[in-house]
Design a protein around this motif. Structure first.
Motif, PDB file in Angstrom:
ATOM      1  N   ASP A 191     141.202 -24.072  62.753  1.00 40.78           N
ATOM      2  CA  ASP A 191     140.903 -25.429  63.206  1.00 40.78           C
ATOM      3  C   ASP A 191     139.697 -25.976  62.446  1.00 40.78           C
ATOM      4  O   ASP A 191     138.560 -25.677  62.795  1.00 40.78           O
ATOM      5  CB  ASP A 191     140.635 -25.439  64.717  1.00 40.78           C
ATOM      6  CG  ASP A 191     140.680 -26.848  65.282  1.00 40.78           C
ATOM      7  OD1 ASP A 191     140.725 -27.809  64.481  1.00 40.78           O
ATOM      8  OD2 ASP A 191     140.672 -26.981  66.518  1.00 40.78           O
ATOM      9  N   GLU A 192     139.965 -26.737  61.421  1.00 41.06           N
ATOM     10  CA  GLU A 192     138.899 -27.262  60.543  1.00 41.06           C
ATOM     11  C   GLU A 192     137.892 -26.167  60.216  1.00 41.06           C
ATOM     12  O   GLU A 192     136.695 -26.305  60.475  1.00 41.06           O
ATOM     13  CB  GLU A 192     138.194 -28.448  61.213  1.00 41.06           C
ATOM     14  CG  GLU A 192     139.135 -29.559  61.563  1.00 41.06           C
ATOM     15  CD  GLU A 192     138.411 -30.758  62.179  1.00 41.06           C
ATOM     16  OE1 GLU A 192     137.256 -31.004  61.770  1.00 41.06           O
ATOM     17  OE2 GLU A 192     138.988 -31.431  63.035  1.00 41.06           O
ATOM     18  N   SER A 223     143.803 -30.173  67.442  1.00 37.27           N
ATOM     19  CA  SER A 223     143.270 -28.977  68.104  1.00 37.27           C
ATOM     20  C   SER A 223     144.125 -28.603  69.299  1.00 37.27           C
ATOM     21  O   SER A 223     144.323 -27.416  69.590  1.00 37.27           O
ATOM     22  CB  SER A 223     141.836 -29.210  68.561  1.00 37.27           C
ATOM     23  OG  SER A 223     141.013 -29.489  67.463  1.00 37.27           O
TER      24      SER A 223
HETATM   25 MG   LIG Z   1     139.869 -30.965  66.632  1.00 33.60          MG
END
Ligand SMILES: [Mg+2]
Ligand SMILES: Nc1ncnc2c1ncn2[C@@H]1O[C@H](COP(=O)(O)OP(=O)(O)O)[C@@H](O)[C@H]1O
Lengths: 273, 248
Positions: free
Chosen positions: B158-159, B48
């Motif tokens: 991000d995911e 991240s």
């Molecule tokens: Mg993360």
């Protein structure tokens, strides 16, 4: 330092819901309960026969209400108080919102100022009201100042909580989309903080009414607070009652208006599948 | 292929309450135009952080990165997080319109594009719904629509499907692929799913535990358009095995 938004009491949320439910489903119940109180009052006066300066009958209060309404004195005094309340609420919350915004942004500034802000709350406004009237005269402006001062703190606290509560993820989102300062303010920060801001305004509204009456008590020649003083001096308790009911009506209307605004600003919260 | 982004010995050290914390160390890679790059790695490794750096949310403490083809022009970047991060006081349509509002796109044009986007993610019936009325998958679709409508030069994910159940997740991956194929843009996606990475990406990078550095960089040579069946391709299985072994 400042973590909790100002509200009437800890359980106010719950009580609110109950009140709302009562108002919505059992509007007639409220009317019944008011009638009940009036009946008990009327019967009490009928049987107990207290002197009129102790407790006038509902009929006497109603007569006083219509006569003061007819000769225009009630509206004249009420509108003075209403003006003070509104102006105080406006200036107090305007200042508190602006300062609160910057305090929310800068915790250094908050740390610097909050001792003074908190300490200022230890001063009972009633105690310094005479001073303010000496300095700013017995006219309307000193009352507006007192209203503004009493409104200031709860609105400030709610502003800080409101703007601090803007989710970091949404802030990141706005930054990554290159939002300008102004766009961040009016597209993210204000809408996110609005419900809490209105909550502060709702509490400020009732406080402002108190501020105006306190100011008028201490020194003035018009307003509902002045009317109460006159009634007391002349043992005209019915007049005192009329002024008190008018004040209650004023405070409740403002409270209701602020609550309506609060509700409108959070109508997305009440959405269901 | 033209080079779009060059990341050069990027490093990030946080100065937290418990002393320094190095999240990224010496990360270098090049992203081509319209390339889809996935990043895998253990959680807390700094994935991240890499995206936040590239999005300009934080400044690197070492190294640098440069957007190659656009000197002096800031590229447009869209971010999609694990949570949809919709504005709860805006309807689905208003949420999707947000980037266009920020860009100052004229209202009529913006609405036209937003409606097309809503159709693309299949949420026509929910245009006027509040985010609180949406399921997790629907909310994430709105987030993806909001990201694509900005016509970004770089999309950072991000995911994006991390909070969804397995089935929804697969379906969303396929949808993302579909949208990406119609509006090609460079993508960096952080994910925990090896098969998601292999189905979507041109290239996969694997990060080491913190401080993150690149331990594996692998080109995914599977023909496009890829479908669900691609999962059973022996080449796919081989890639998956290699990635699985490299993630600690
Ligand atoms: Mg993360
Ligand atoms: N703003 C920050 N301040 C201090 N430490 C941070 C900050 N952001 C992330 N970290 C730390 O950096 C490390 C990597 O975080 P992150 O990039 O979120 O990992 P990942 O996304 O790979 O799970 C973590 O140990 C995290 O605690």
């Amino acid at each position: 330092m400042i973590k909790q938004p100002v509200s009437e009491s800890k359980s106010s949320g719950k009580r609110h819901k109950t009140l709302e439910k009562l108002a919505r489903y059992n509007g007639w119940l409220v009317i019944v309960s008011i009638l009940l109180v009036l009946a008990v009052w009327a019967l009490g006066v009928l049987w107990g026969k207290p002197p009129a300066f102790l407790l006038p009958s509902p009929q006497a209060v109603w007569d006083k209400f219509t006569s003061t309404l007819a000769d225009g004195s009630l509206l004249r005094h009420a509108s003075v108080t209403f003006y003070e309340v509104l102006a105080g609420l406006f200036f107090g919350s305007l200042l508190a919102t602006c300062l609160g915004y910057f305090l929310a942004k800068s915790s250094a500034l908050e740390k610097l100022l909050s001792p003074y802000l908190v300490a200022s709350q230890a001063i009972p406004l009633v105690a310094i009201a005479p001073l303010l009237i000496i300095w700013f005269g017995p006219g309307i402006s000193s009352k507006i100042l007192i209203c503004a001062l009493i409104v200031f703190f709860p609105v400030l606290v709610n502003t800080i909580i409101g703007f601090r509560g803007v989710p970091d993820n949404l802030r990141d989102l706005m930054v990554s989309m290159r939002a300008t300062r102004w766009q961040k303010l009016h597209l993210l920060e204000i809408p996110a903080a609005l419900p809490i801001l209105f909550g502060g305004l709702r509490i400020g509204a009732t406080l402002s009414v108190i501020g105006a009456v306190v100011g008028e008590f201490v020194g003035s020649d018009k307003g509902l607070g002045f009317l109460i003083n006159v009634g007391r001096g002349q043992f005209d308790t019915a007049l005192v009652f009329v002024a008190i009911f008018t004040l209650i009506f004023m405070a409740l209307s403002l409270y209701g208006l602020a609550m309506l605004a609060e509700k409108r600003s959070t109508r997305w919260k009440s959405a269901h599948h | 292929m033209t080079q779009f982004l060059e990341v050069d010995h990027l490093g990030m050290t946080f100065n937290g309450a418990e002393g320094e914390l190095q999240a990224l160390q010496d990360v270098s890679f090049i992203l081509a135009e319209q390339e889809f790059l996935s990043v895998l790695g253990p959680s807390g490794s700094g994935k991240s952080t890499l995206l936040r750096l590239l999005a300009g949310l934080i400044k690197p403490t070492a190294g640098s990165f440069q957007f190659g083809c656009l000197p002096n022009v800031q590229p447009r970047i869209s971010l999609v997080f694990q949570q949809a991060n919709l504005m709860p006081w805006r309807t689905v349509l208003q949420n999707i319109l947000l980037p266009l509002e920020l860009q100052g796109v004229e209202r009529g044009k913006a609405l036209e594009r937003a409606n097309a986007m809503i159709q693309l993610v299949g949420l026509e019936e929910f245009a006027q719904a509040w985010p609180s009325e949406l399921s997790g998958g629907m909310a994430q679709r709105v987030a993806i629509a909001r990201a694509f409508i900005a016509e970004p030069d770089l999309l950072l994910l991000d995911e994006p499907f991390g909070s969804l159940d397995a089935l929804t997740r697969e379906r969303m991956g396929a949808e993302l692929l579909k949208i990406w194929q119609s509006q090609r843009t460079a993508v960096i996606m952080v994910t925990h799913s090896i098969s998601e990475a292999l189905l979507l990406s041109d290239r996969v990078m694997v990060f080491s535990p913190r401080p993150a550095s690149i331990v594996v960089e692998m080109k995914v040579d599977l023909p496009r358009p890829r479908q669900e069946e691609t999962r059973y391709d022996p080449q796919f299985q081989q890639y998956a095995k290699r990635l699985r072994q490299s993630i600690k």
